[in-house]
Design an enzyme around this catalytic site. Structure first.
Site, PDB file in Angstrom:
ATOM      1  N   TYR A   1       0.862  -1.185   0.000  1.00  0.00           N
ATOM      2  CA  TYR A   1       0.000   0.000   0.000  1.00  0.00           C
ATOM      3  C   TYR A   1       0.894   1.230   0.000  1.00  0.00           C
ATOM      4  CZ  TYR A   1      -3.979   2.995   1.462  1.00  0.00           C
ATOM      5  OH  TYR A   1      -4.958   3.956   1.549  1.00  0.00           O
TER       6      TYR A   1
ATOM      7  N   LYS B   1      -1.315  -1.336  -4.104  1.00  0.00           N
ATOM      8  CA  LYS B   1      -2.369  -0.324  -4.109  1.00  0.00           C
ATOM      9  C   LYS B   1      -1.663   1.013  -4.272  1.00  0.00           C
ATOM     10  CE  LYS B   1      -6.314   1.389  -1.402  1.00  0.00           C
ATOM     11  NZ  LYS B   1      -5.994   2.833  -1.340  1.00  0.00           N
TER      12      LYS B   1
END
Length: 247
Positions: free
Chosen positions: A140, A168
């Site tokens: 992330y 992400k």
């Protein structure tokens, strides 16, 4: 290269808000209800206890409660990716172990925050999390909140880990999506993060998207995704022109 089949993750992914009661405790009944709501809308994937889910404001037990409630309620119909990132590695690993135990589809984590650790520290942080659970792991990257921007050098090191299945990408430049996708390859999943540029992110190579505003208008994001998959980019862009001002 990831050892997992990543095709199942190419979906519109709602970043789930965590509902609370007036006393500040997690509202379990509301968690169940909103999870069913998105399932019934046709959403196939959710991301829990991330930024939108206020994961960093929940203690470890509360995060376990939310993720377990969601998996038990809709896990047979949806992929549930559990964000396990914590300021420390130990609790991140505890949450990763729990995610595997309850049957989550994958885990994800930001780097350590506040102390601005080195790339070497972040590498070991993420690597230990992947060791804690035999699940697909999604990096992330959200530098505007963590102060740490994933470099291509560190990214290439992480790609050597067979449990790293995707990233992400919530950094602002859409070109970051292109860089990560080109380096990761066709089976590596890149999630577009900034909701206001979903179509741009997909155009740059993102396989799917994870977003907090998806929950407010799932029909519009599902429609954009459908149109993009059909090659109707102009129509998808028209919907984006509606979505972005709303955001």
């Amino acid at each position: 290269m990831s050892k997992y089949n990543t095709d199942k993750f190419r979906h519109i992914t709602v970043a789930l808000n965590t509902p609370f009661k007036k006393d500040g405790s997690v509202d379990v009944d509301a968690v169940k209800a909103v999870s069913r709501y998105f399932r019934d809308k046709g959403v196939k994937q959710m991301y829990v206890c991330g930024s939108t889910g206020e994961g960093f404001l929940l203690d470890t037990e509360e995060r376990m409660l939310v993720s377990e409630t969601v998996v038990n309620e809709v896990g047979d119909d949806m992929n549930i990716i559990v964000h396990v990132g914590c300021p420390d590695t130990r609790h991140s690993c505890i949450l990763a172990e729990h995610a595997e135990k309850i049957g989550a589809a994958g885990t994800s984590a930001v780097p350590c925050v506040y102390y601005r650790p080195s790339e070497e520290s972040v590498y070991h942080h993420w690597t230990e999390i992947t060791k804690a659970a035999d699940l697909p792991f999604f990096i992330y990257n959200i530098p505007q909140l963590t102060g740490f921007n994933l470099s291509m050098n560190l990214f290439h090191r992480m790609l050597e880990n067979e449990r790293v299945a995707g990233v992400k990408c919530s950094s602002d430049p859409a070109q970051d999506v292109l860089r990560f996708k080109n380096a990761g390859g066709k089976d590596f999943i890149v999630f577009n993060g900034p909701d206001e540029q979903f179509v741009a992110g997909r155009l740059m190579g993102a396989d799917a998207g994870i977003g907090g505003t998806y929950g407010a208008m799932p029909e519009l994001y599902l429609k954009m995704d459908q149109l993009i998959n059909e090659g109707q980019w102009d129509k998808a862009a028209r919907i984006q022109a509606i979505v972005t001002p709303l955001i």
